[in-house]
Design an enzyme around this catalytic site. Structure first.
Site, mmCIF file in Angstrom:
data_model
loop_
_atom_site.group_PDB
_atom_site.id
_atom_site.type_symbol
_atom_site.label_atom_id
_atom_site.label_comp_id
_atom_site.label_asym_id
_atom_site.label_seq_id
_atom_site.Cartn_x
_atom_site.Cartn_y
_atom_site.Cartn_z
ATOM 1 N N LYS A 115 54.260 10.185 49.423
ATOM 2 C CA LYS A 115 53.674 11.105 48.441
ATOM 3 C C LYS A 115 54.314 12.467 48.670
ATOM 4 O O LYS A 115 54.285 12.989 49.787
ATOM 5 C CB LYS A 115 52.164 11.184 48.610
ATOM 6 C CG LYS A 115 51.470 12.177 47.677
ATOM 7 C CD LYS A 115 49.965 11.984 47.730
ATOM 8 C CE LYS A 115 49.215 12.977 46.860
ATOM 9 N NZ LYS A 115 49.034 14.284 47.517
ATOM 10 N N GLY A 168 42.965 13.162 41.912
ATOM 11 C CA GLY A 168 42.305 13.669 43.104
ATOM 12 C C GLY A 168 40.981 14.307 42.749
ATOM 13 O O GLY A 168 39.941 13.653 42.695
ATOM 14 N N ARG A 169 41.029 15.599 42.442
ATOM 15 C CA ARG A 169 39.787 16.353 42.255
ATOM 16 C C ARG A 169 38.935 15.827 41.107
ATOM 17 O O ARG A 169 37.707 15.765 41.225
ATOM 18 C CB ARG A 169 40.118 17.837 42.049
ATOM 19 C CG ARG A 169 40.606 18.486 43.318
ATOM 20 C CD ARG A 169 41.332 19.777 43.060
ATOM 21 N NE ARG A 169 42.609 19.571 42.393
ATOM 22 C CZ ARG A 169 43.477 20.526 42.108
ATOM 23 N NH1 ARG A 169 43.193 21.773 42.426
ATOM 24 N NH2 ARG A 169 44.632 20.237 41.517
ATOM 25 N N CYS A 188 51.756 18.074 51.828
ATOM 26 C CA CYS A 188 50.711 18.993 52.257
ATOM 27 C C CYS A 188 51.330 20.275 52.810
ATOM 28 O O CYS A 188 52.173 20.223 53.705
ATOM 29 C CB CYS A 188 49.839 18.327 53.312
ATOM 30 S SG CYS A 188 48.553 19.416 53.906
ATOM 31 N N MET A 243 42.531 12.807 50.218
ATOM 32 C CA MET A 243 41.996 14.176 50.264
ATOM 33 C C MET A 243 41.243 14.372 51.582
ATOM 34 O O MET A 243 40.200 13.754 51.809
ATOM 35 C CB MET A 243 41.088 14.435 49.056
ATOM 36 C CG MET A 243 41.872 14.528 47.753
ATOM 37 S SD MET A 243 40.857 14.830 46.288
ATOM 38 C CE MET A 243 40.214 13.204 45.959
ATOM 39 N N GLN A 259 47.071 6.993 54.651
ATOM 40 C CA GLN A 259 48.094 8.036 54.607
ATOM 41 C C GLN A 259 48.294 8.639 56.004
ATOM 42 O O GLN A 259 47.333 9.049 56.656
ATOM 43 C CB GLN A 259 47.746 9.169 53.648
ATOM 44 C CG GLN A 259 48.967 10.107 53.534
ATOM 45 C CD GLN A 259 48.731 11.359 52.732
ATOM 46 O OE1 GLN A 259 47.847 12.146 53.052
ATOM 47 N NE2 GLN A 259 49.515 11.556 51.695
HETATM 48 C C1 FMN Z 1 40.077 18.692 49.483
HETATM 49 C C2 FMN Z 1 41.486 18.186 49.303
HETATM 50 C C3 FMN Z 1 42.142 17.604 50.372
HETATM 51 C C4 FMN Z 1 43.447 17.101 50.214
HETATM 52 N N1 FMN Z 1 44.027 16.429 51.257
HETATM 53 C C5 FMN Z 1 45.220 15.804 51.063
HETATM 54 C C6 FMN Z 1 45.749 14.910 52.035
HETATM 55 O O1 FMN Z 1 45.144 14.637 53.078
HETATM 56 N N2 FMN Z 1 46.971 14.341 51.778
HETATM 57 C C7 FMN Z 1 47.653 14.576 50.619
HETATM 58 O O2 FMN Z 1 48.742 14.024 50.418
HETATM 59 N N3 FMN Z 1 47.149 15.389 49.674
HETATM 60 C C8 FMN Z 1 45.947 15.971 49.856
HETATM 61 N N4 FMN Z 1 45.396 16.709 48.843
HETATM 62 C C9 FMN Z 1 46.113 16.841 47.568
HETATM 63 C C10 FMN Z 1 45.695 15.704 46.614
HETATM 64 O O3 FMN Z 1 46.033 14.442 47.142
HETATM 65 C C11 FMN Z 1 46.389 15.879 45.253
HETATM 66 O O4 FMN Z 1 47.789 15.782 45.434
HETATM 67 C C12 FMN Z 1 46.079 17.231 44.609
HETATM 68 O O5 FMN Z 1 44.700 17.533 44.684
HETATM 69 C C13 FMN Z 1 46.537 17.253 43.139
HETATM 70 O O6 FMN Z 1 45.888 16.240 42.402
HETATM 71 P P1 FMN Z 1 44.591 16.563 41.474
HETATM 72 O O7 FMN Z 1 44.994 17.696 40.570
HETATM 73 O O8 FMN Z 1 44.344 15.276 40.719
HETATM 74 O O9 FMN Z 1 43.484 16.949 42.386
HETATM 75 C C14 FMN Z 1 44.108 17.221 48.972
HETATM 76 C C15 FMN Z 1 43.431 17.811 47.906
HETATM 77 C C16 FMN Z 1 42.131 18.279 48.053
HETATM 78 C C17 FMN Z 1 41.417 18.885 46.861
#
Ligand code: FMN
Length: 337
Positions: A141, A235-236, A102, A20, A72
């Site tokens: 991913k 993630g979150r 992303c 993230m 990553q």
């Molecule tokens: C603040 C933030 C930054 C993120 N940055 C990335 C990232 O750098 N690379 C990536 O593959 N996904 C990124 N994501 C997506 C998360 O890795 C994840 O796929 C997404 O939040 C869904 O999972 P969750 O519902 O458990 O949060 C980001 C998500 C958030 C909230």
């Protein structure tokens, strides 16, 4: 807490905290590591050019006791990604992951991230180059598709390309990304989740490691997903409610070794924060990741308030963390938020 060892076997990566940007920096990973010895922790996405040409210690530096940690990368040029993977290997990461999920405009203008779902051949070339460059596991991913792609076809094509080149795992965020019209934040909430699509992919690829991600809120949910896939990635929920990581080792890994006490986590983070401050850092670099620690507990509001105001003051030290923790210890349980 005892340091985690590097892993040899990818099947140990049953539970991961998602990459993230702006969130999972080294301080965040150090914090998360206090809750779980086993979870695989991902870095923020690092663009290949930055890994190659940027300030390596600042962008890629991390501590041994964060392991297991995966780097990553973002990019779509096989030669650059191979070079960036080599840099990651030399820095001591234990896995290199390619971002194919992303959807931000900045990422699309570099034609990488989620838009690579449309060009599985390019992803295969990238994975191949990275596999040739390093001895580490190389993983991807991705999403289940983008825009008007048929997710049955798009995910099969992407997975086929990725596994054909010997990738060690595919982590799938179980929703589409819409490349136009939605912000990155909306793209994490609005396209509907389709866990069954990921389960089907696993059934079709029984010998490949397939992990699921997206919308998983609790360890109960994580355990259920593990009946269908090899890994779960949060993630979150992990970031905003870090306490859920405390049960990962017992519930996901069957490791009954004593999990850390809350007091020990606070002590460790205080020492870590003071060492960071001595090196010229600010307390808030660390405490910003700790705000969600007592999510829903008595005193959580006061904890959040103290950390988000006092930690920003110049000269703030770990005393702020201790003061905030006192609020938790002295608030009666019936006042839980
Ligand atoms: C603040 C933030 C930054 C993120 N940055 C990335 C990232 O750098 N690379 C990536 O593959 N996904 C990124 N994501 C997506 C998360 O890795 C994840 O796929 C997404 O939040 C869904 O999972 P969750 O519902 O458990 O949060 C980001 C998500 C958030 C909230």
């Amino acid at each position: 807490m005892e340091n985690s060892k590097k892993r040899n076997d990818y099947s140990d990566s049953r539970f991961a905290v998602a990459p993230m940007i702006d969130w999972t920096d080294r301080h965040c990973r150090t914090f998360h590591r206090q809750f779980t010895r086993h979870a695989l922790l991902y870095t923020e996405m690092v663009v290949a050019d930055a890994a190659i040409h940027g300030n390596r210690e600042r962008i890629l530096g991390f501590a041994e006791d964060e392991h297991p940690v995966a780097l990553q990368l973002g990019g779509s040029d096989p030669a650059k990604l191979a070079e960036a993977a080599r840099v990651g290997e030399a820095m001591g990461y234990q896995e290199i992951n390619l971002n194919v999920g992303c959807p931000s405009d900045r990422v699309q203008s570099g034609t990488f991230g989620a838009c690579l779902m449309q060009t599985p051949g390019v992803v295969a070339a990238c994975v191949h180059a990275m596999k040739q460059a390093v001895a580490l596991p190389v993983t991807v991913k991705c999403r289940i598709g983008v825009d008007d792609q048929d997710t049955e076809v798009a995910l099969d094509d992407l997975a086929g390309a990725v596994f054909q080149t010997g990738a060690n795992a595919l982590w799938v965020h179980a929703r589409k990304a819409w490349l136009k019209g939605l912000s990155p934040k909306e793209n994490r909430d609005i396209p509907p989740l389709d866990y069954d699509r990921v389960y089907r992919l696993k059934r079709q690829n029984p010998n490949q490691f397939i992990g699921i991600n997206g919308g998983i809120q609790t360890l109960d949910e994580a355990v259920k997903h593990l009946n269908h896939v090899d890994g779960v990635m949060l993630g979150r929920a992990a970031y905003q409610n870090s306490m859920l990581l405390l049960d990962v080792d017992t519930r996901i890994y069957g490791d009954d070794g004593a999990s850390a006490s809350i007091g020990a986590i606070i002590d460790h983070m205080c020492d870590y924060a003071d060492a960071h401050i001595v090196r010229g850092g600010r307390l808030s670099h660390i405490t910003r990741h700790m705000v969600g620690m007592f999510h829903g507990a008595a005193g959580a509001r006061r904890w959040r308030q103290i950390l988000s105001t006092e930690a920003n003051q110049a000269n703030a030290t770990s005393a702020v963390i201790r003061r905030a923790f006192e609020a938790i210890q002295t608030t009666p349980a019936e006042e839980a938020a």
